[in-house]
Design a protein around this motif. Structure first.
Motif, PDB file in Angstrom:
ATOM      1  N   SER A   1      49.645  43.921  34.524  1.00  0.00           N
ATOM      2  CA  SER A   1      48.544  44.806  34.143  1.00  0.00           C
ATOM      3  C   SER A   1      47.842  45.367  35.372  1.00  0.00           C
TER       4      SER A   1
ATOM      5  N   SER B   1      43.083  49.960  30.945  1.00  0.00           N
ATOM      6  CA  SER B   1      44.093  48.905  31.055  1.00  0.00           C
ATOM      7  C   SER B   1      45.471  49.497  30.801  1.00  0.00           C
TER       8      SER B   1
ATOM      9  N   VAL C   1      44.301  48.193  36.137  1.00  0.00           N
ATOM     10  CA  VAL C   1      43.254  49.057  35.587  1.00  0.00           C
ATOM     11  C   VAL C   1      43.160  50.307  36.454  1.00  0.00           C
TER      12      VAL C   1
END
Length: 208
Positions: free
Chosen positions: A143, A150, A145
């Motif tokens: 992941s 996200s 950001v």
């Protein structure tokens, strides 16, 4: 804490000097003013991925102070324009994205942003050159950001001076965030995965 799921888009409409930083005002269109219904002074709201504290509020706008340190470590908080918004996570909220602290780890640069060829769904390919010191925290299917959103990393390419991550952006994300405004050369706020950061620290200490 946040999830990286954008729940509103506002406009920075006013910027005033305050100390060595700035005081900004964000307005929402009347159709989206309900975003602020449960917001009170002192609440945390992430703007473009940076956690800020609400210092004043009207029916469709709120104000916040940005320190010089925050201005030095982020982009998009010192100019008029659209910003992604997310209110702080409640303990009973769904975790639709991943655990996000709202602390920007670095500023990346968009190196490619275009619609995928022969993709009937309408997805776009986004490539970002992240600072090389963030490379240990960026992984395939991990992941990241980007401006508060996200996203899942589909490819990681380590280069001499940067770590390039490739990300697929679906039409819904383009329509409901500010990512659709990006272009090659755009600077973006990046936050790495929280768990990856702690794992890296644990391994560093263990190897001593």
């Amino acid at each position: 804490m946040f999830t990286g799921i954008i729940t509103g888009i506002g406009q920075i409409t006013d910027i005033k000097p305050k100390g060595d930083g700035l005081h900004l005002r964000v307005e929402l269109p009347s159709s989206e003013a309900h975003f602020l219904d449960d917001v009170v002074l002192g609440d945390s709201i992430a703007l473009q991925g940076a956690c800020m504290t609400v210092t004043d509020k009207t029916a469709n706008s709120f104000g916040f102070d940005v320190s010089r340190e925050s201005l030095n470590k982020t982009v998009g908080l010192d100019q008029l324009g659209s910003v992604n918004l997310e209110k702080a996570l409640r303990f009973n909220d769904r975790l639709g994205g991943h655990l996000v602290s709202g602390h920007v780890d670095g500023v990346g640069e968009v190196t490619h942003f275009a619609a995928l060829e022969n993709d009937a769904y309408g997805s776009w390919l986004l490539k970002i050159a992240a600072p090389i010191d963030l490379a240990p925290y960026l992984a395939y299917k991990g992941s990241i950001v980007v401006n508060g959103v996200s996203l899942t990393v589909n490819l990681v390419e380590d280069e001499a001076s940067a770590c390039v991550v490739s990300i697929n952006i679906i039409p819904h994300t383009l329509q409901h965030t500010t990512l659709g405004n990006l272009q090659v050369g755009s600077a973006v706020n990046l936050e790495v995965d929280l768990i990856a950061r702690y794992l890296a620290r644990m391994l560093e200490v263990k190897e001593r």
